[in-house]
Write a protein that holds these residues in place. Structure first.
Motif, mmCIF file in Angstrom:
data_model
loop_
_atom_site.group_PDB
_atom_site.id
_atom_site.type_symbol
_atom_site.label_atom_id
_atom_site.label_comp_id
_atom_site.label_asym_id
_atom_site.label_seq_id
_atom_site.Cartn_x
_atom_site.Cartn_y
_atom_site.Cartn_z
ATOM 1 N N SER A 286 0.833 -1.202 0.000
ATOM 2 C CA SER A 286 0.000 0.000 0.000
ATOM 3 C C SER A 286 0.869 1.254 0.000
ATOM 4 O O SER A 286 0.557 2.236 -0.676
ATOM 5 C CB SER A 286 -0.912 0.023 1.232
ATOM 6 O OG SER A 286 -1.803 -1.045 1.206
ATOM 7 N N GLN B 141 3.782 1.703 -1.310
ATOM 8 C CA GLN B 141 4.294 1.949 -2.665
ATOM 9 C C GLN B 141 3.207 2.558 -3.549
ATOM 10 O O GLN B 141 3.461 3.475 -4.325
ATOM 11 C CB GLN B 141 4.816 0.651 -3.287
ATOM 12 C CG GLN B 141 5.988 0.040 -2.556
ATOM 13 C CD GLN B 141 7.124 1.012 -2.307
ATOM 14 O OE1 GLN B 141 7.497 1.783 -3.178
ATOM 15 N NE2 GLN B 141 7.669 0.992 -1.104
ATOM 16 N N GLU B 142 1.986 2.044 -3.434
ATOM 17 C CA GLU B 142 0.867 2.568 -4.226
ATOM 18 C C GLU B 142 0.583 4.025 -3.867
ATOM 19 O O GLU B 142 0.370 4.854 -4.747
ATOM 20 C CB GLU B 142 -0.401 1.724 -3.998
ATOM 21 C CG GLU B 142 -0.312 0.322 -4.524
ATOM 22 C CD GLU B 142 -0.221 0.256 -6.036
ATOM 23 O OE1 GLU B 142 -0.869 1.071 -6.722
ATOM 24 O OE2 GLU B 142 0.538 -0.593 -6.533
ATOM 25 N N PHE B 143 0.573 4.327 -2.579
ATOM 26 C CA PHE B 143 0.287 5.695 -2.139
ATOM 27 C C PHE B 143 1.388 6.655 -2.580
ATOM 28 O O PHE B 143 1.114 7.792 -2.961
ATOM 29 C CB PHE B 143 0.118 5.760 -0.621
ATOM 30 C CG PHE B 143 -1.094 5.021 -0.103
ATOM 31 C CD1 PHE B 143 -2.246 4.909 -0.862
ATOM 32 C CD2 PHE B 143 -1.074 4.426 1.144
ATOM 33 C CE1 PHE B 143 -3.359 4.221 -0.392
ATOM 34 C CE2 PHE B 143 -2.185 3.739 1.620
ATOM 35 C CZ PHE B 143 -3.328 3.643 0.853
ATOM 36 N N LYS B 144 2.631 6.194 -2.539
ATOM 37 C CA LYS B 144 3.742 7.045 -2.983
ATOM 38 C C LYS B 144 3.609 7.360 -4.466
ATOM 39 O O LYS B 144 3.800 8.500 -4.882
ATOM 40 C CB LYS B 144 5.087 6.360 -2.714
ATOM 41 C CG LYS B 144 5.547 6.470 -1.287
ATOM 42 C CD LYS B 144 6.907 5.821 -1.089
ATOM 43 C CE LYS B 144 7.363 5.939 0.351
ATOM 44 N NZ LYS B 144 8.634 5.254 0.590
ATOM 45 N N SER B 145 3.302 6.350 -5.261
ATOM 46 C CA SER B 145 3.191 6.575 -6.710
ATOM 47 C C SER B 145 1.973 7.434 -7.050
ATOM 48 O O SER B 145 1.958 8.117 -8.073
ATOM 49 C CB SER B 145 3.134 5.248 -7.466
ATOM 50 O OG SER B 145 1.979 4.527 -7.135
ATOM 51 N N ALA B 146 0.946 7.423 -6.184
ATOM 52 C CA ALA B 146 -0.246 8.228 -6.432
ATOM 53 C C ALA B 146 -0.110 9.635 -5.838
ATOM 54 O O ALA B 146 -0.985 10.473 -6.034
ATOM 55 C CB ALA B 146 -1.465 7.536 -5.837
ATOM 56 N N GLY B 147 0.982 9.869 -5.110
ATOM 57 C CA GLY B 147 1.211 11.197 -4.534
ATOM 58 C C GLY B 147 0.343 11.487 -3.321
ATOM 59 O O GLY B 147 0.058 12.644 -3.022
ATOM 60 N N ARG B 148 -0.096 10.461 -2.617
ATOM 61 C CA ARG B 148 -0.958 10.630 -1.442
ATOM 62 C C ARG B 148 -0.093 10.680 -0.187
ATOM 63 O O ARG B 148 0.021 9.707 0.551
ATOM 64 C CB ARG B 148 -1.972 9.488 -1.345
ATOM 65 C CG ARG B 148 -2.990 9.409 -2.452
ATOM 66 C CD ARG B 148 -3.996 10.558 -2.417
ATOM 67 N NE ARG B 148 -4.612 10.761 -1.124
ATOM 68 C CZ ARG B 148 -5.758 10.235 -0.740
ATOM 69 N NH1 ARG B 148 -6.428 9.459 -1.553
ATOM 70 N NH2 ARG B 148 -6.240 10.492 0.457
#
Length: 148
Positions: free
Chosen positions: A64, A66-73
């Motif tokens: 999660s 990694q996903e949040f980092k790539s989404a800029g959250r």
């Protein structure tokens, strides 16, 4: 002291200190442990099973993150990182790179593996040795490096 006893003790302490984040993570881990206990139809989980559940929760948080980092959250990245830090307190001490390298090399010699086609045999021999003490993807990369 078992993991469940440790979690109960830490939960009481988090309640007293009004640490909502830690309390939330502890409750989530306890729920996961109880769900697994019910699913397996047991009275109590073994230490190995508890470790598997903790590892799974930690892996979910890392994915999660990694996903949040790539989404800029950034708000969710910070919350997730806090959860990861709390979960890591209950994990066994992680192996150093040198220790992991030595285990990989000795296991490759034990199973007499010489090519990448024997990677499954090597991985199935290594993973029980490093369970909870090393990330599977890290182990995988080291095995590939030594078998190429």
């Amino acid at each position: 002291m078992s993991l469940l006893e440790q979690l109960n003790q830490d939960m009481k302490q988090a309640m007293k200190q009004k640490d909502k984040e830690k309390l939330s993570v502890i409750r989530m881990v306890k729920a996961s442990l109880q769900n697994e206990t019910i699913k397996l139809g047991k009275d109590q989980l073994s230490e190995d099973e508890e470790l598997t559940i903790l590892s799974r929760e930690l892996k979910q948080r890392n994915d999660s993150l990694q996903e949040f980092k790539s989404a800029g959250r950034d708000d969710l990245v910070e919350k997730n990182q806090t959860e990861i830090n709390i979960l890591q307190q209950y994990m066994p001490t992680q192996l150093s790179d040198d220790e992991l390298e030595a285990i990989v090399q000795s296991t490759i010699q034990e199973v007499n593996a010489t090519s990448k086609s024997e990677m499954g045999k090597v991985m199935s021999a290594i993973m029980p040795k490093v369970k909870g003490k090393a990330d599977g993807s890290k182990v995988n990369k080291l095995v590939q490096k030594h078998l190429s």
